[in-house]
Design a protein around this motif. Structure first.
Motif, short mmCIF file in Angstrom:
data_model
loop_
_atom_site.label_atom_id
_atom_site.label_comp_id
_atom_site.label_asym_id
_atom_site.label_seq_id
_atom_site.Cartn_x
_atom_site.Cartn_y
_atom_site.Cartn_z
N ALA A 177 3.01 11.49 41.32
CA ALA A 177 4.07 10.83 42.07
C ALA A 177 5.32 10.71 41.19
CB ALA A 177 3.62 9.45 42.52
N PRO A 178 6.48 11.14 41.71
CA PRO A 178 7.70 11.05 40.92
C PRO A 178 8.30 9.65 40.94
CG PRO A 178 8.20 11.97 43.06
CD PRO A 178 6.70 11.76 43.02
N THR A 179 9.27 9.41 40.08
CA THR A 179 10.03 8.17 40.11
C THR A 179 10.68 8.01 41.48
OG1 THR A 179 10.48 8.21 37.73
CG2 THR A 179 12.07 7.03 39.11
N PRO A 180 10.67 6.82 42.05
CA PRO A 180 11.29 6.62 43.37
C PRO A 180 12.79 6.88 43.33
CG PRO A 180 9.82 4.80 42.82
CD PRO A 180 9.97 5.61 41.57
N GLU A 181 13.32 7.19 44.50
CA GLU A 181 14.75 7.45 44.64
C GLU A 181 15.56 6.24 44.21
OE1 GLU A 181 17.40 9.67 48.04
OE2 GLU A 181 15.98 8.14 48.71
N VAL A 182 16.71 6.51 43.60
CA VAL A 182 17.60 5.46 43.10
C VAL A 182 18.94 5.58 43.81
CG1 VAL A 182 18.85 4.60 41.08
CG2 VAL A 182 16.48 5.40 40.84
N PHE A 183 19.48 4.45 44.27
CA PHE A 183 20.81 4.40 44.87
C PHE A 183 21.74 3.70 43.88
CE2 PHE A 183 17.84 4.28 48.53
CZ PHE A 183 18.17 5.51 49.08
N PRO A 184 22.46 4.45 43.05
CA PRO A 184 23.24 3.82 41.97
C PRO A 184 24.39 2.95 42.46
CG PRO A 184 23.71 6.16 42.11
CD PRO A 184 22.55 5.92 43.02
N ALA A 263 22.92 9.14 45.74
CA ALA A 263 21.49 8.92 45.48
C ALA A 263 21.04 9.83 44.35
CB ALA A 263 20.66 9.19 46.73
N LEU A 264 20.07 9.37 43.59
CA LEU A 264 19.38 10.17 42.59
C LEU A 264 17.93 10.27 43.03
CD1 LEU A 264 20.85 8.58 39.33
CD2 LEU A 264 21.48 10.78 40.36
#
Length: 272
Positions: A177-184, A263-264
């Motif tokens: 599982a990857p790191t969850p999406e980030v909304f900077p 988003a990242l």
């Protein structure tokens, strides 16, 4: 997956639906002739862009055999809802089949979508035969398409399912599982502008990507390596780093000019 009920009927499109590329016939007319594949996506969302090559290839493989492919663009960010951005993205991505502009999310709610991408296969007669939310199940989806085409073609005349484009796409693949999406910027509706400020975060994945728009440059540094200079001239998904397997790294990001980072997101990978 196969639907629990066998009587779920394909909804018709609203009369004011705006279509790009071309306008299809009503669903009742399309499904009277053969199966219809409906793909909900956003042109700057990572999972959608990873699934898109499969949808485009299925359309190419099975169009002459009776499959109709329809896209539905339901935007995640304000910039992907802009008409000009969507038109440019369809051209850039090589999407030639009809795409509905679903900026009001009418089709999204009518279909009961649960995330990006969402995929629905309607059989002859307009009954739901297969659906899937998110990435994956590519081989099973293609086999479901072939099942619906069997009335018009023998199984041995159909091609073998596509070779997986990535190790994570193979049936039965073990995926970390990857790191969850980030909304900077704080949310999917608020961008991060950056300027002289540097954004630094750790992630574990097979790659890092940014949903961006505007014009300018992004400087992306992984760990202690040199910063990669990336030019942004239009809205879309930008690859910041890609790795052969699931790995852990530090990402440092700086944006200049009028670049906005919405988003990242991080790609799944096979574990070490």
């Amino acid at each position: 997956m196969r639907p629990e009920r066998q009587d779920i009927a394909a909804p018709e499109w609203l009369p004011n639906t705006r279509w790009l590329c071309s306008e299809p016939k009503p669903m009742s007319a399309l499904t009277a002739r053969g199966p219809v594949l409906v793909h909900f996506f956003d042109f700057a969302q990572l999972n959608c862009m990873r699934s898109l090559p499969y949808v485009v290839e299925w359309e190419r493989r099975y169009r002459a055999r009776g499959l109709v492919t329809l896209g539905v663009h339901s935007p995640r960010h304000p910039f992907t809802a802009e008409t000009g951005s969507l038109e440019a993205a369809l051209t850039r991505l090589g999407i030639a089949h009809p795409v509905a502009d679903d900026s009001a999310y009418s089709a999204w709610h009518e279909y009961g979508c649960e995330g990006w991408p969402s995929l629905f296969l309607w059989g002859r007669g307009g009954v739901l035969r297969w659906f899937h939310f998110g990435e994956g199940e590519y081989e099973m989806t293609e086999l479901a398409i072939q099942d619906e085409l069997e009335a018009d073609a023998e199984r041995d005349a159909l091609p073998a399912p596509m070779t997986p484009l990535r190790p994570t796409d193979a049936p039965g693949a073990v995926v970390a599982a990857p790191t969850p999406e980030v909304f900077p910027g704080g949310s999917a509706a608020e961008p991060w502008i950056g300027g002289s400020e540097e954004l630094v975060l750790d992630y574990s994945a097979a790659g890092a990507f940014a949903a961006v728009d505007g014009e300018g440059e992004i400087f992306a540094r992984i760990d202690d390596g040199p910063a990669a200079r990336l030019t942004v001239s239009e809205g879309g998904l930008l690859a910041l780093a890609e790795h052969p397997r699931h790995e852990t790294h530090e990402l440092a990001l700086r944006a200049t000019g009028g670049v906005r980072v919405w988003a990242l997101s991080f790609a799944a990978g096979v574990p070490d």
